[in-house]
Design an enzyme around this catalytic site. Structure first.
Site, PDB file in Angstrom:
ATOM      1  N   LYS A 125       0.850  -1.200   0.000  1.00 29.05           N
ATOM      2  CA  LYS A 125       0.000   0.000   0.000  1.00 29.05           C
ATOM      3  C   LYS A 125       0.883   1.246   0.000  1.00 29.05           C
ATOM      4  O   LYS A 125       1.450   1.626   1.023  1.00 29.05           O
ATOM      5  CB  LYS A 125      -0.915   0.053   1.234  1.00 29.05           C
ATOM      6  CG  LYS A 125      -2.019   1.091   1.026  1.00 29.05           C
ATOM      7  CD  LYS A 125      -2.581   1.682   2.288  1.00 29.05           C
ATOM      8  CE  LYS A 125      -1.751   2.766   2.877  1.00 29.05           C
ATOM      9  NZ  LYS A 125      -1.576   3.978   2.050  1.00 29.05           N
TER      10      LYS A 125
ATOM     11  N   GLU B 260       9.840   0.938  10.638  1.00 29.28           N
ATOM     12  CA  GLU B 260      10.878   1.892  10.237  1.00 29.28           C
ATOM     13  C   GLU B 260      10.266   3.277  10.415  1.00 29.28           C
ATOM     14  O   GLU B 260       9.470   3.715   9.589  1.00 29.28           O
ATOM     15  CB  GLU B 260      11.278   1.678   8.769  1.00 29.28           C
ATOM     16  CG  GLU B 260      11.888   0.322   8.465  1.00 29.28           C
ATOM     17  CD  GLU B 260      13.356   0.222   8.872  1.00 29.28           C
ATOM     18  OE1 GLU B 260      13.874   1.157   9.504  1.00 29.28           O
ATOM     19  OE2 GLU B 260      13.972  -0.813   8.564  1.00 29.28           O
TER      20      GLU B 260
ATOM     21  N   GLY C  93       6.972   4.843   8.278  1.00 28.42           N
ATOM     22  CA  GLY C  93       6.198   6.077   8.413  1.00 28.42           C
ATOM     23  C   GLY C  93       6.418   6.687   9.778  1.00 28.42           C
ATOM     24  O   GLY C  93       7.474   6.522  10.388  1.00 28.42           O
ATOM     25  N   SER C  94       5.389   7.371  10.266  1.00 27.27           N
ATOM     26  CA  SER C  94       5.534   8.132  11.510  1.00 27.27           C
ATOM     27  C   SER C  94       5.373   7.240  12.749  1.00 27.27           C
ATOM     28  O   SER C  94       4.815   6.139  12.670  1.00 27.27           O
ATOM     29  CB  SER C  94       4.467   9.231  11.538  1.00 27.27           C
ATOM     30  OG  SER C  94       3.193   8.633  11.498  1.00 27.27           O
TER      31      SER C  94
ATOM     32  N   CYS D 240      13.722  10.327   6.354  1.00 29.59           N
ATOM     33  CA  CYS D 240      13.696   9.824   7.736  1.00 29.59           C
ATOM     34  C   CYS D 240      15.066   9.901   8.377  1.00 29.59           C
ATOM     35  O   CYS D 240      15.207  10.189   9.554  1.00 29.59           O
ATOM     36  CB  CYS D 240      13.199   8.392   7.751  1.00 29.59           C
ATOM     37  SG  CYS D 240      14.204   7.304   6.746  1.00 29.59           S
TER      38      CYS D 240
ATOM     39  N   GLY E 217       2.871   4.084  13.194  1.00 30.94           N
ATOM     40  CA  GLY E 217       3.554   2.823  13.521  1.00 30.94           C
ATOM     41  C   GLY E 217       2.993   2.199  14.789  1.00 30.94           C
ATOM     42  O   GLY E 217       2.803   0.981  14.871  1.00 30.94           O
TER      43      GLY E 217
ATOM     44  N   GLU F  21      10.797  15.720  15.071  1.00 30.79           N
ATOM     45  CA  GLU F  21      11.132  15.588  13.652  1.00 30.79           C
ATOM     46  C   GLU F  21      10.352  16.641  12.867  1.00 30.79           C
ATOM     47  O   GLU F  21       9.119  16.617  12.845  1.00 30.79           O
ATOM     48  CB  GLU F  21      10.749  14.180  13.186  1.00 30.79           C
ATOM     49  CG  GLU F  21      11.224  13.858  11.808  1.00 30.79           C
ATOM     50  CD  GLU F  21      10.755  12.481  11.348  1.00 30.79           C
ATOM     51  OE1 GLU F  21       9.598  12.116  11.620  1.00 30.79           O
ATOM     52  OE2 GLU F  21      11.544  11.780  10.704  1.00 30.79           O
TER      53      GLU F  21
HETATM   54  P1  NAD Z   1       2.486   8.320   7.902  1.00 28.49           P
HETATM   55  O1  NAD Z   1       2.723   7.463   9.076  1.00 28.49           O
HETATM   56  O2  NAD Z   1       1.436   9.348   7.963  1.00 28.49           O
HETATM   57  O3  NAD Z   1       2.135   7.440   6.596  1.00 28.49           O
HETATM   58  C1  NAD Z   1       2.915   6.343   6.183  1.00 28.49           C
HETATM   59  C2  NAD Z   1       2.021   5.313   5.537  1.00 28.49           C
HETATM   60  O4  NAD Z   1       1.061   4.872   6.489  1.00 28.49           O
HETATM   61  C3  NAD Z   1       1.232   5.836   4.328  1.00 28.49           C
HETATM   62  O5  NAD Z   1       1.111   4.802   3.373  1.00 28.49           O
HETATM   63  C4  NAD Z   1      -0.127   6.135   4.943  1.00 28.49           C
HETATM   64  O6  NAD Z   1      -1.184   6.072   4.006  1.00 28.49           O
HETATM   65  C5  NAD Z   1      -0.241   5.023   5.971  1.00 28.49           C
HETATM   66  N1  NAD Z   1      -1.151   5.356   7.065  1.00 28.49           N
HETATM   67  C6  NAD Z   1      -1.431   6.597   7.571  1.00 28.49           C
HETATM   68  N2  NAD Z   1      -2.337   6.489   8.571  1.00 28.49           N
HETATM   69  C7  NAD Z   1      -2.626   5.166   8.712  1.00 28.49           C
HETATM   70  C8  NAD Z   1      -3.471   4.427   9.572  1.00 28.49           C
HETATM   71  N3  NAD Z   1      -4.242   5.031  10.493  1.00 28.49           N
HETATM   72  N4  NAD Z   1      -3.501   3.079   9.441  1.00 28.49           N
HETATM   73  C9  NAD Z   1      -2.723   2.458   8.533  1.00 28.49           C
HETATM   74  N5  NAD Z   1      -1.903   3.097   7.665  1.00 28.49           N
HETATM   75  C10 NAD Z   1      -1.846   4.448   7.755  1.00 28.49           C
HETATM   76  O7  NAD Z   1       3.898   8.957   7.553  1.00 28.49           O
HETATM   77  P2  NAD Z   1       4.238  10.050   6.465  1.00 28.49           P
HETATM   78  O8  NAD Z   1       3.904  11.377   6.998  1.00 28.49           O
HETATM   79  O9  NAD Z   1       3.659   9.637   5.157  1.00 28.49           O
HETATM   80  O10 NAD Z   1       5.820   9.858   6.357  1.00 28.49           O
HETATM   81  C11 NAD Z   1       6.685  10.584   7.117  1.00 28.49           C
HETATM   82  C12 NAD Z   1       7.197   9.766   8.284  1.00 28.49           C
HETATM   83  O11 NAD Z   1       7.765   8.547   7.811  1.00 28.49           O
HETATM   84  C13 NAD Z   1       8.306  10.471   9.005  1.00 28.49           C
HETATM   85  O12 NAD Z   1       8.156  10.299  10.384  1.00 28.49           O
HETATM   86  C14 NAD Z   1       9.547   9.762   8.492  1.00 28.49           C
HETATM   87  O13 NAD Z   1      10.660   9.862   9.341  1.00 28.49           O
HETATM   88  C15 NAD Z   1       9.057   8.367   8.366  1.00 28.49           C
HETATM   89  N6  NAD Z   1       9.927   7.600   7.463  1.00 28.49           N
HETATM   90  C16 NAD Z   1      10.714   6.623   7.991  1.00 28.49           C
HETATM   91  C17 NAD Z   1      11.581   5.911   7.168  1.00 28.49           C
HETATM   92  C18 NAD Z   1      12.483   4.825   7.709  1.00 28.49           C
HETATM   93  O14 NAD Z   1      12.969   4.033   6.929  1.00 28.49           O
HETATM   94  N7  NAD Z   1      12.743   4.748   8.997  1.00 28.49           N
HETATM   95  C19 NAD Z   1      11.622   6.193   5.801  1.00 28.49           C
HETATM   96  C20 NAD Z   1      10.807   7.196   5.310  1.00 28.49           C
HETATM   97  C21 NAD Z   1       9.943   7.887   6.153  1.00 28.49           C
END
Ligand code: NAD
Length: 506
Positions: free
Chosen positions: A179, A254, A232-233, A288, A237, A388
């Site tokens: 996804k 991650e 993601g965040s 990230c 997570g 962040e």
């Molecule tokens: P996010 O957590 O909002 O979204 C990430 C993913 O999760 C997207 O596909 C989103 O659609 C999905 N998502 C959002 N809400 C959800 C829910 N309630 N249930 C299930 N899935 C859901 O993060 P973002 O704002 O898109 O990305 C930025 C964050 O990601 C930052 O904190 C960044 O540091 C982190 N990040 C980490 C890495 C790593 O490898 N450690 C890499 C890239 C980004």
């Protein structure tokens, strides 16, 4: 088949078929450089998620689990070659969708190809071990795939993140439901189509863009999903982990970072300035692993910052497709959030010494651009040093002693990356040992493109590992121990015969 930007209507990929939008409707996927619609993309709802997971579960038992590892590897290597053959097209698409500079998108495309090559080559080398118990026994381990692996990826590096996660999962024999984020789903769909062209059996890789709270949650909760890799965040997570706990499946998380880049006065300033600037301003700070805290030895403060500011002043801002140094932020909301952090930093007592504004150039007015920004005089207790920001904002924190640099680095909820810049290798190695971080770099930041070196977090940056052979072992996940007791069995021996001897069972 056109895989890239000529397509305006994008379906999901489920069971090897392109599936049009259903009740979930469509996503208007926009170019962050000018707000124009790049494509209209089918958006998965819970029903689509269910179809995708069932397709993956069926493909696991019917085909992929039974496909010999060497053959799995060959398919992945073909996908790698196909990505390279269409690299320009794919990179352009990633650039338009995420806003990043074209050369960064090209690098991401090559890294994605490299992941499929790396894990394709490793597919038939996932070895078990034999365990010596002495005469009369044979104990050994087998590494088994987990089944359906769900991959939820963010918008900042879709190609790289799906490459590292999906290629490892497929090499290990899992099937995948991917996804991508609604803000940047195009290259994930392109790779899904390319994989089918390369002979990946239908249902082995399903791609379902959709909103996180609906599609992402439905995926994480689905009872036929056996493992989740989430990037993601922290907030999302944590939510994913709770959903996974409801059906007792493993997760790799991650998450974010607030990574220290530690510069000593004896560093070679030329490459260090380049390394520090790139570590934060790459993809406008939406990385990230961005080196977002500059820990600067106090006696080098003025001389180093002068050189760094000169470098930042020369950075070009513009649409990613023109290959500037800094492209737009992903959305207007994200820019507002970053501007709020800059204002907060000033209220907390930081000095805004460079940038901090929306560029005045009229040609950039339709995109969410922001100047590269330096906040000096920051203390690690400030929120701008702890949280962040996910934008082009570098906070500068002075230190005097090595011990202090270690303490400041570790005074964070995060622990993803760290950089150390010095000519004194003994000092660097001693400090590296002290830092709580999944990766530590010395006189570089992000060596060699990334496929080989394991990557992941300490603390709230997450757990589990991706990249390298470690990532493959996490993807196979399950180690099965087999004990054969030749003495008590019949014929060739009885599996689990050690149990019959009444030892070691709990
Ligand atoms: P996010 O957590 O909002 O979204 C990430 C993913 O999760 C997207 O596909 C989103 O659609 C999905 N998502 C959002 N809400 C959800 C829910 N309630 N249930 C299930 N899935 C859901 O993060 P973002 O704002 O898109 O990305 C930025 C964050 O990601 C930052 O904190 C960044 O540091 C982190 N990040 C980490 C890495 C790593 O490898 N450690 C890499 C890239 C980004």
């Amino acid at each position: 088949m056109a895989i890239a930007s000529a397509r305006k209507l994008e379906g999901m990929i489920i069971g090897g078929e392109e599936v049009p939008a259903g009740a979930g409707g469509v996503i208007e996927d926009r170019n962050p450089a000018n707000g124009e619609v790049l494509a209209t993309v089918a958006s998965a709802d819970a029903t689509d998620v269910d179809h995708a997971v069932k397709a993956a579960a069926e493909a696991f038992t019917r085909t992929w689990q039974r496909t010999r590892p060497a053959e799995r590897g060959r398919v992945l290597v073909r996908i790698s070659a196909a990505i390279r053959a269409r690299a320009d097209e794919i990179a352009r698409m990633e650039c338009l969708d995420t806003g990043k500079p074209l050369r960064q998108a090209k690098a991401d495309t090559e890294v994605a190809a490299r992941y499929f090559e790396f894990y394709g080559g490793a597919a038939d080398k996932i070895l078990g071990s034999t365990i010596p118990l002495g005469s009369g026994f044979l104990d050994y381990t087998v590494r088994e795939p987990l089944g359906v692996s769900a991959h939820i990826v963010p918008w900042n590096y879709p190609l790289q993140i799906l490459g590292r996660g999906v290629a490892a999962a497929l090499a290990a024999g899992n099937t995948v439901v991917l996804k991508p984020a609604s803000q940047a789903p195009l290259t994930a769909l392109a790779i899904g189509r390319l994989a089918l062209e390369c002979g990946l059996p239908p249902g082995v890789l399903n791609v379902i863009p959709g909103p996180g709270p609906e599609a992402g949650s439905a995926l994480a909760s689905h009872r036929l999903v056996n493992q989740i890799t989430f990037t993601g965040s922290i907030a999302t997570g944590t939510h994913i982990m709770k959903l996974a706990a409801e059906h007792t499946i493993p997760v790799t998380l991650e998450l974010g970072g607030k990574s220290p880049n530690i510069v000593f006065a004896d560093a070679d300033f030329g490459p260090t300035v380049e390394g520090v600037a790139n570590a934060i301003y790459q993809h406008a700070g939406q990385t990230c692993s961005a080196g977002s805290r500059l820990l600067l030895e106090r006696r080098a403060h003025d001389s180093f910052l002068e050189k760094l500011t000169d470098r930042v002043r020369k950075m070009k801002i513009g649409p990613g497709i023109d290959d500037p140094d800094i492209g737009p932020l992903i959305t207007e909301d994200q820019r507002r959030r970053v501007l709020d952090y800059i204002a907060l930093g000033k209220r907390e007592g930081a000095d805004l010494t460079y940038g901090g504004k929306v560029p005045s150039d009229e040609r950039l007015s339709k995109g969410s651009f922001l100047e590269p920004t330096l906040l000096d005089g920051v203390s690690n207790a400030m929120r701008v040093a702890q949280e962040e920001i996910f934008g082009p904002v570098l906070v500068v924190i002075p230190f005097d002693e090595v011990e202090e640099a270690a303490a400041i680095s570790n005074d964070s909820r995060y622990g993803l990356l760290a950089g150390i810049w010095t000519r004194d290798i003994n000092k660097a190695l001693a400090l590296a040992e002290r830092i709580q971080s999944g990766q530590v770099y010395i006189n570089t930041y992000g060596a060699g493109g990334g496929a080989e070196l394991p990557f992941g977090g300490y603390k709230q940056s997450g757990f589990g590992r991706e990249k390298g052979l470690e990532g493959l072992l996490v993807a196979v996940g399950r180690v099965v121990g087999v004990g054969v007791g030749a003495r008590v069995g019949v014929g060739d021996g009885v599996v689990g015969a050690a149990v019959g001897e009444g030892v070691g069972v709990d």
